[in-house]
Motif scaffolding. Structure first.
Motif, PDB file in Angstrom:
ATOM      1  N   ARG A 193      38.904  44.108  25.951  1.00 17.76           N
ATOM      2  CA  ARG A 193      37.926  43.036  25.749  1.00 17.76           C
ATOM      3  C   ARG A 193      36.757  43.241  26.705  1.00 17.76           C
ATOM      4  O   ARG A 193      36.885  43.048  27.909  1.00 17.76           O
ATOM      5  CB  ARG A 193      38.574  41.679  26.000  1.00 17.76           C
ATOM      6  CG  ARG A 193      39.700  41.351  25.036  1.00 17.76           C
ATOM      7  CD  ARG A 193      40.290  39.992  25.335  1.00 17.76           C
ATOM      8  NE  ARG A 193      41.449  39.697  24.503  1.00 17.76           N
ATOM      9  CZ  ARG A 193      42.180  38.587  24.595  1.00 17.76           C
ATOM     10  NH1 ARG A 193      41.862  37.672  25.520  1.00 17.76           N
ATOM     11  NH2 ARG A 193      43.212  38.399  23.808  1.00 17.76           N
ATOM     12  N   LEU A 194      35.616  43.605  26.147  1.00 16.34           N
ATOM     13  CA  LEU A 194      34.443  43.891  26.956  1.00 16.34           C
ATOM     14  C   LEU A 194      33.961  42.650  27.701  1.00 16.34           C
ATOM     15  O   LEU A 194      33.543  42.720  28.864  1.00 16.34           O
ATOM     16  CB  LEU A 194      33.335  44.448  26.067  1.00 16.34           C
ATOM     17  CG  LEU A 194      32.048  44.881  26.767  1.00 16.34           C
ATOM     18  CD1 LEU A 194      32.326  46.036  27.721  1.00 16.34           C
ATOM     19  CD2 LEU A 194      30.987  45.282  25.735  1.00 16.34           C
ATOM     20  N   ASP A 222      34.008  38.235  34.146  1.00 17.22           N
ATOM     21  CA  ASP A 222      34.843  37.476  35.095  1.00 17.22           C
ATOM     22  C   ASP A 222      35.624  38.391  36.034  1.00 17.22           C
ATOM     23  O   ASP A 222      36.660  37.996  36.573  1.00 17.22           O
ATOM     24  CB  ASP A 222      35.825  36.590  34.318  1.00 17.22           C
ATOM     25  CG  ASP A 222      35.116  35.570  33.451  1.00 17.22           C
ATOM     26  OD1 ASP A 222      34.068  35.053  33.890  1.00 17.22           O
ATOM     27  OD2 ASP A 222      35.596  35.305  32.326  1.00 17.22           O
ATOM     28  N   LYS A 223      35.149  39.626  36.236  1.00 17.24           N
ATOM     29  CA  LYS A 223      35.838  40.591  37.091  1.00 17.24           C
ATOM     30  C   LYS A 223      37.282  40.795  36.649  1.00 17.24           C
ATOM     31  O   LYS A 223      38.207  40.791  37.439  1.00 17.24           O
ATOM     32  CB  LYS A 223      35.794  40.148  38.554  1.00 17.24           C
ATOM     33  CG  LYS A 223      34.432  40.287  39.202  1.00 17.24           C
ATOM     34  CD  LYS A 223      34.513  40.074  40.703  1.00 17.24           C
ATOM     35  CE  LYS A 223      33.178  40.366  41.365  1.00 17.24           C
ATOM     36  NZ  LYS A 223      33.255  40.228  42.832  1.00 17.24           N
ATOM     37  N   SER A 228      40.972  44.919  46.110  1.00 22.96           N
ATOM     38  CA  SER A 228      39.951  44.581  45.123  1.00 22.96           C
ATOM     39  C   SER A 228      40.155  43.159  44.615  1.00 22.96           C
ATOM     40  O   SER A 228      41.288  42.668  44.487  1.00 22.96           O
ATOM     41  CB  SER A 228      40.028  45.568  43.955  1.00 22.96           C
ATOM     42  OG  SER A 228      39.180  45.161  42.907  1.00 22.96           O
ATOM     43  N   ASP A 229      39.042  42.482  44.327  1.00 24.49           N
ATOM     44  CA  ASP A 229      39.143  41.148  43.754  1.00 24.49           C
ATOM     45  C   ASP A 229      39.101  41.189  42.231  1.00 24.49           C
ATOM     46  O   ASP A 229      38.972  40.149  41.583  1.00 24.49           O
ATOM     47  CB  ASP A 229      38.039  40.230  44.294  1.00 24.49           C
ATOM     48  CG  ASP A 229      36.648  40.814  44.074  1.00 24.49           C
ATOM     49  OD1 ASP A 229      36.563  41.947  43.573  1.00 24.49           O
ATOM     50  OD2 ASP A 229      35.662  40.129  44.405  1.00 24.49           O
ATOM     51  N   TRP A 230      39.203  42.396  41.658  1.00 26.01           N
ATOM     52  CA  TRP A 230      39.302  42.536  40.209  1.00 26.01           C
ATOM     53  C   TRP A 230      40.751  42.372  39.767  1.00 26.01           C
ATOM     54  O   TRP A 230      41.681  42.683  40.497  1.00 26.01           O
ATOM     55  CB  TRP A 230      38.787  43.907  39.762  1.00 26.01           C
ATOM     56  CG  TRP A 230      37.288  43.986  39.709  1.00 26.01           C
ATOM     57  CD1 TRP A 230      36.439  44.026  40.769  1.00 26.01           C
ATOM     58  CD2 TRP A 230      36.487  44.020  38.537  1.00 26.01           C
ATOM     59  NE1 TRP A 230      35.151  44.091  40.336  1.00 26.01           N
ATOM     60  CE2 TRP A 230      35.141  44.093  38.957  1.00 26.01           C
ATOM     61  CE3 TRP A 230      36.755  44.008  37.172  1.00 26.01           C
ATOM     62  CZ2 TRP A 230      34.079  44.144  38.067  1.00 26.01           C
ATOM     63  CZ3 TRP A 230      35.708  44.074  36.279  1.00 26.01           C
ATOM     64  CH2 TRP A 230      34.385  44.135  36.727  1.00 26.01           C
ATOM     65  N   ARG A 231      40.899  41.892  38.557  1.00 27.63           N
ATOM     66  CA  ARG A 231      42.229  41.706  37.971  1.00 27.63           C
ATOM     67  C   ARG A 231      42.354  42.617  36.752  1.00 27.63           C
ATOM     68  O   ARG A 231      41.421  42.737  35.954  1.00 27.63           O
ATOM     69  CB  ARG A 231      42.408  40.243  37.557  1.00 27.63           C
ATOM     70  CG  ARG A 231      43.653  39.980  36.718  1.00 27.63           C
ATOM     71  CD  ARG A 231      43.820  38.506  36.452  1.00 27.63           C
ATOM     72  NE  ARG A 231      44.870  38.254  35.470  1.00 27.63           N
ATOM     73  CZ  ARG A 231      45.365  37.063  35.204  1.00 27.63           C
ATOM     74  NH1 ARG A 231      44.911  35.998  35.851  1.00 27.63           N
ATOM     75  NH2 ARG A 231      46.311  36.919  34.298  1.00 27.63           N
ATOM     76  N   VAL A 232      43.516  43.249  36.617  1.00 24.13           N
ATOM     77  CA  VAL A 232      43.771  44.142  35.488  1.00 24.13           C
ATOM     78  C   VAL A 232      45.019  43.668  34.753  1.00 24.13           C
ATOM     79  O   VAL A 232      46.071  43.463  35.381  1.00 24.13           O
ATOM     80  CB  VAL A 232      43.961  45.602  35.954  1.00 24.13           C
ATOM     81  CG1 VAL A 232      44.268  46.507  34.761  1.00 24.13           C
ATOM     82  CG2 VAL A 232      42.734  46.103  36.704  1.00 24.13           C
TER      83      VAL A 232
END
Length: 441
Positions: free
Chosen positions: A104-105, A110-111, A152-156
């Motif tokens: 989902r691009l 929302d990082k 990292s404050d990114w979520r995967v």
């Protein structure tokens, strides 16, 4: 004196300015979208991205990486075709028919990297030994330079990870396993900061050399210094389960449990000489604080027989203390090759130090071949070179005491040994009439 501008003319100029800005923005957006469309959907764009990916991989691969083609829309749903990684000698160590990704691009705003599916079809893994004796795949990839970075404050999130029909060649490393075919993994992945969660609801493989089809599931949860995992694998006649395994890095703590079940048909397939008649269950519990001293509790059950083992191992002092308890056992009811024997109330305890010197105590009740039941006690001490023991046995009105030892080596030598034997009634001891000439005292 100048006259003030009329409001109508000011509004006209503002409208003209807004119109020009809008046209410019639309033109730029159209240009950007055209470039994105060209890169994301056309063969030309796919080829530019493919070459860029291979170029970016070069510093991290000690060999050669290849991707034959990229298909689909890079902005949401695409696939890589005919992937391979070769070592410096030209041997393919990792390959796959295709890798499909749908994501989902909009989630990037929302990082968040939200991948709906990752589908890897027919991967190939060759675990061979390199010239240095190590597994080649371990040196195929170069580690990136170590850097101190904040989490990292990114979520995967990966909703559906599916590895289908993999082939893992272990024939050089573990000949007994050979090649694992039809390996399939399916589950989900979550990464956020230092928190990693992997749940595989489906694990399947076929070990042709063993004639086994294996299925199971796995869960793994790591959050900073704490790791937890559970695993279950079931094959034809055997089940291995790790209901819990936990490790904490600081302070170093380990807790794990392992359960194994084996049907007699499978056991007799690999050890037919034993003639095992009943299912066997094994359980092991390990706990450690500081990873220097380990406590182990183990149990084995076969039919009505039970064996419990408890022990402590000190890695720093290199010592081992153990105790064994045995419930009533009739080996001939469990093993076709065992003599008629009955054991109950058996106990064993002992200690072994770093020089392999040992001391132990054994006690229990034994009956064999129809003879009267005997209560046996033994004290044992020794080393890898010498064994000393005192054994006493009583029952059926008889008493036997033996003191002696053995020098161990290529030719074991019996040390000075004494025996005190008192048998007032041989028929009572043996449980049958035995013709004896002479006198026994």
């Amino acid at each position: 004196m100048s006259r003030p501008q009329q409001p109508g003319k000011s509004r006209k100029r503002l409208r003209r300015w807004l119109f020009r800005v809008t046209v410019s923005v639309v033109f730029v957006l159209a240009l950007v979208l055209t470039v994105v469309f060209v890169l994301a959907r056309t063969h030309y764009g796919h080829e530019r991205v493919r070459l860029q990916v291979l170029t970016s991989l070069e510093p991290y691969v000690d060999g050669k990486a290849a991707v034959k083609a990229i298909d689909g829309n890079l902005l949401g749903d695409f696939s890589l075709q005919d992937i391979s990684f070769e070592d410096s000698a030209g041997h393919e160590l990792i390959g796959a028919e295709s890798l499909s990704i749908r994501y989902r691009l909009a989630a990037l705003i929302d990082k968040q990297v939200h991948v709906e599916t990752i589908h890897l079809v027919r991967p190939r893994i060759d675990l061979r030994k390199g010239a240095d004796g190590n597994v080649s795949i371990a040196t195929l990839f170069r580690a990136p330079p170590a850097e101190e970075e904040e989490p990292s404050d990114w979520r995967v999130d990966v909703d559906d990870l599916w590895i289908k029909d993999a082939r893992v060649d272990l024939s050089e490393l573990v000949p007994e396993l050979g090649v694992l075919d039809g390996v399939s993994l399916r589950g989900r992945v979550h990464l956020e900061g230092e928190h990693v969660v992997v749940v595989l609801d489906e694990l399947r493989a076929r070990a042709s050399e063993l004639g086994q089809d294996v299925a199971g599931h796995l869960s793994f949860d790591m959050n900073g210094p704490r790791m937890e995992a559970s695993l279950e694998l079931a094959g034809d006649g055997a089940t291995v389960s790790i209901p819990t395994a936990m490790f904490v890095a600081e302070p170093a703590t380990l807790v794990a449990a392992v359960l194994v079940h084996v049907d007699p048909e499978l056991a007799n397939k690999y050890a037919p000489e034993l003639g095992i008649k009943v299912p066997t269950d094994i359980s092991v519990m390990v706990a450690s604080s500081g990873l220097s001293e380990f406590s182990v509790l183990s149990g084995v059950s076969a039919g009505e027989a039970r064996v419990a083992v408890a022990g402590t191992a000190d890695a720093e002092a290199q010592t081992l203390s153990t105790g064994i308890a045995v419930s009533p056992i009739r080996p001939h009811e469990l093993l076709g090759a065992a003599p008629e024997l009955f054991v109950r109330g058996a106990r064993l305890s002992g200690d072994i130090d770093k020089n392999a010197d040992f001391v132990g105590l054994v006690s229990g009740d034994v009956a064999a071949l129809g003879a009267a039941e005997q209560h046996v006690e033994a004290a044992v001490e020794g080393s890898p070179k010498k064994l000393k023991a005192r054994l006493s046995s009583s029952g059926g009105g008889a008493r036997i005491v033996v003191n002696g030892g053995v020098e161990l080596g290529e030719r074991p030598t019996l040390l000075r040994t004494s025996m005190d034997l008192r048998v007032p009634d041989l028929e009572k001891l043996l449980g049958r009439s035995v013709p004896v000439r002479g006198r026994l005292s």
